[in-house]
Scaffold this motif. Structure first.
Motif, mmCIF file in Angstrom:
data_model
loop_
_atom_site.group_PDB
_atom_site.id
_atom_site.type_symbol
_atom_site.label_atom_id
_atom_site.label_comp_id
_atom_site.label_asym_id
_atom_site.label_seq_id
_atom_site.Cartn_x
_atom_site.Cartn_y
_atom_site.Cartn_z
ATOM 1 N N ARG A 1 12.813 -32.753 2.145
ATOM 2 C CA ARG A 1 13.524 -32.089 1.032
ATOM 3 C C ARG A 1 13.059 -30.644 0.949
ATOM 4 O O ARG A 1 12.000 -30.276 1.468
ATOM 5 N N HIS A 2 13.829 -29.868 0.169
ATOM 6 C CA HIS A 2 13.385 -28.503 -0.134
ATOM 7 C C HIS A 2 13.649 -28.250 -1.614
ATOM 8 O O HIS A 2 14.754 -28.474 -2.091
ATOM 9 N N LEU A 3 12.628 -27.846 -2.363
ATOM 10 C CA LEU A 3 12.809 -27.573 -3.800
ATOM 11 C C LEU A 3 13.131 -26.099 -3.994
ATOM 12 O O LEU A 3 12.532 -25.234 -3.325
ATOM 13 N N THR A 4 14.062 -25.812 -4.909
ATOM 14 C CA THR A 4 14.324 -24.405 -5.246
ATOM 15 C C THR A 4 13.145 -23.906 -6.077
ATOM 16 O O THR A 4 12.362 -24.716 -6.638
ATOM 17 N N GLN B 1 13.245 -25.423 -9.452
ATOM 18 C CA GLN B 1 12.755 -26.813 -9.502
ATOM 19 C C GLN B 1 11.219 -26.839 -9.504
ATOM 20 O O GLN B 1 10.605 -27.612 -10.246
ATOM 21 N N VAL B 2 10.636 -25.976 -8.668
ATOM 22 C CA VAL B 2 9.158 -25.923 -8.645
ATOM 23 C C VAL B 2 8.642 -25.489 -10.019
ATOM 24 O O VAL B 2 7.702 -26.084 -10.577
ATOM 25 N N GLU B 3 9.315 -24.468 -10.593
ATOM 26 C CA GLU B 3 8.883 -23.983 -11.919
ATOM 27 C C GLU B 3 9.041 -25.098 -12.967
ATOM 28 O O GLU B 3 8.178 -25.301 -13.830
ATOM 29 N N GLY B 4 10.158 -25.828 -12.887
ATOM 30 C CA GLY B 4 10.403 -26.950 -13.817
ATOM 31 C C GLY B 4 9.326 -28.013 -13.669
ATOM 32 O O GLY B 4 8.811 -28.548 -14.669
ATOM 33 N N LEU B 5 8.959 -28.298 -12.423
ATOM 34 C CA LEU B 5 7.914 -29.301 -12.178
ATOM 35 C C LEU B 5 6.575 -28.836 -12.777
ATOM 36 O O LEU B 5 5.827 -29.624 -13.375
ATOM 37 N N GLU B 6 6.314 -27.539 -12.650
ATOM 38 C CA GLU B 6 5.059 -26.993 -13.206
ATOM 39 C C GLU B 6 5.069 -27.064 -14.744
ATOM 40 O O GLU B 6 4.037 -27.327 -15.366
ATOM 41 N N LEU B 7 6.275 -26.834 -15.345
ATOM 42 C CA LEU B 7 6.383 -26.961 -16.813
ATOM 43 C C LEU B 7 6.097 -28.394 -17.248
ATOM 44 O O LEU B 7 5.375 -28.642 -18.225
#
Ligand SMILES: Nc1nc2c(ncn2[C@@H]2O[C@H](COP(=O)(O)OP(=O)(O)OP(=O)(O)O)[C@@H](O)[C@H]2O)c(=O)[nH]1
Length: 370
Positions: free
Chosen positions: A141-144, A147-153
């Motif tokens: 997979r590749h996260l935008t 998405q990475v920022e959302g995961l960090e939130l």
């Protein structure tokens, strides 16, 4: 490869483990708030698996998970253990088959090894890595960046939840400590009170008969005298003396004399009300104060005592003589009433003992002409 999992517990690892232990979360039951976070992570990243992993000694335990087969894995099989090597950074591996991490170090997702992995380290407030919020998939997979920022939130929200949990735990502990201290203080207070009462009792009671002693009576008398005369109620005094007590001692011995004294004291105690006061006044003399009683009522009490003494459980017969006098605090001094009771007792003795005599002297002294 030692970077994945320190071979032995270093000081840093010990501090990290202590930080995790402070949350008392490992092996706790499922909680909706943590479950919601992993579901949101799956939706956000469009992957099949997500977990909140906590790194405990030699295992990785999942507080919440979606799409992961086990509830915990050995620490050396976990990618999360790898992710916390760089606690400040989110680790994203689009295709694990192209990464140097061996396949053996991957947990299983639906029976298959993961190809994709992204993990955000979860940190304690002082920077110890506790575990990760991670997502994974069996396909690359590749996260935008969104998405990475959302995961960090979401990882930050997880940290807030962990902190909340720790604070509540601390508050609970403080409360228990305060309750224990309060219980301890109460026990100490009760013990002090008990000792105080014991001291008071030994200072005011005659040890042989358990009746009040003369010092206690004098204190009570002093207290009565300081009260407003109009508040004081009329009373009677009953003065009791064991007949031929010297003879009892001489014939049966001093210990038997003590036994007789106790039996007479018991007879008195059993014959009076709680509000009445019995005092061991002298060697074998007992004084009883009957507040609110008139002469006829006091005479009844005296006969009751005489009767009980006659049936006392003693191996020899004992009799008593009793003198009675009435007192009115508005008219007499206590000493005058006592003298009259004493004179009545004298008449009971002179009349042949084993009897009750009531005061019949005229009362002419007044301390309050009204
Ligand atoms: N066994 C015992 N005897 C006591 C105690 N206190 C006083 N006595 C004795 O009580 C006796 C009192 O004797 P007396 O005052 O002569 O009078 P009595 O023999 O009772 O004669 P009457 O009062 O005239 O009937 C004395 O022998 C005291 O030693 C005590 O605590 N225990």
């Amino acid at each position: 490869m030692a970077a994945y999992f320190p071979a032995q517990a270093s000081d840093i690892e010990a501090a990290r483990q202590a930080a995790l232990d402070a949350y008392a979360i490992v092996d706790s039951g499922p909680e909706r708030a943590f479950d919601d976070i992993v579901r949101l992570a799956v939706m956000l990243c469009g992957v099949s698996a997500a977990s909140i992993s906590l790194i405990d000694r030699d295992r990785v335990w999942f507080k919440a998970q979606v799409g992961v087969d086990q509830s915990q894995v050995s620490r050396d099989l976990s990618l999360c253990n790898h992710a916390i090597d760089q606690p400040g950074r989110t680790l994203v591996i689009d295709d694990l088959d192209l990464d140097p991490i061996p396949a053996a170090k991957r947990r299983r997702l639906g029976g298959r090894p993961p190809r994709f992995y992204a993990g955000v380290p979860l940190l304690s407030p002082d920077g110890h890595p506790l575990g990760t919020l991670s997502v994974a998939d069996v396909e690359p997979r590749h996260l935008t960046s969104a998405q990475v920022e959302g995961l960090e939130l979401l990882a930050r929200q997880t940290q807030h939840l962990l902190e909340l949990r720790r604070l509540m735990l601390e508050q609970g502990q403080q409360l228990s400590a305060r309750e224990a201290a309060a219980r301890h203080a109460e026990q100490a207070r009760a013990e002090l009170q008990r000792r105080h009462e014991e001291l008071l009792r030994s200072a005011t009671r005659d040890p042989l008969t358990g009746l009040l002693n003369r010092a206690a009576m004098e204190e009570m008398l002093a207290e009565t005298l300081t009260r407003d005369p109009s508040e004081r109620t009329p009373y009677t005094l009953l003065l009791l003396d064991i007949d031929h007590f010297k003879l009892v001692n001489d014939v049966h011995g001093h210990l038997a004399g003590d036994q007789a004294l106790r039996a007479v004291a018991d007879a008195v105690t059993e014959s009076i009300r709680k509000s009445d006061i019995a005092v061991r006044f002298g060697g074998e003399e007992i004084l009883v104060y009957l507040p609110g009683s008139a002469l006829d009522g006091a005479a009844e009490v005296a006969y009751r005592i005489r009767e009980r003494v006659a049936h006392a459980p003693l191996p020899f017969a004992v009799t008593v003589s009793i003198g009675i006098a009435a007192g009115d605090p508005r008219r007499d001094l206590p000493e005058q009433t006592f003298d009259r009771a004493d004179q009545a007792l004298y008449r009971a003795k002179a009349g042949g003992r084993d009897r009750v005599a009531v005061d019949d002297t005229p009362r002419f002294i007044s301390i309050d002409p009204d």
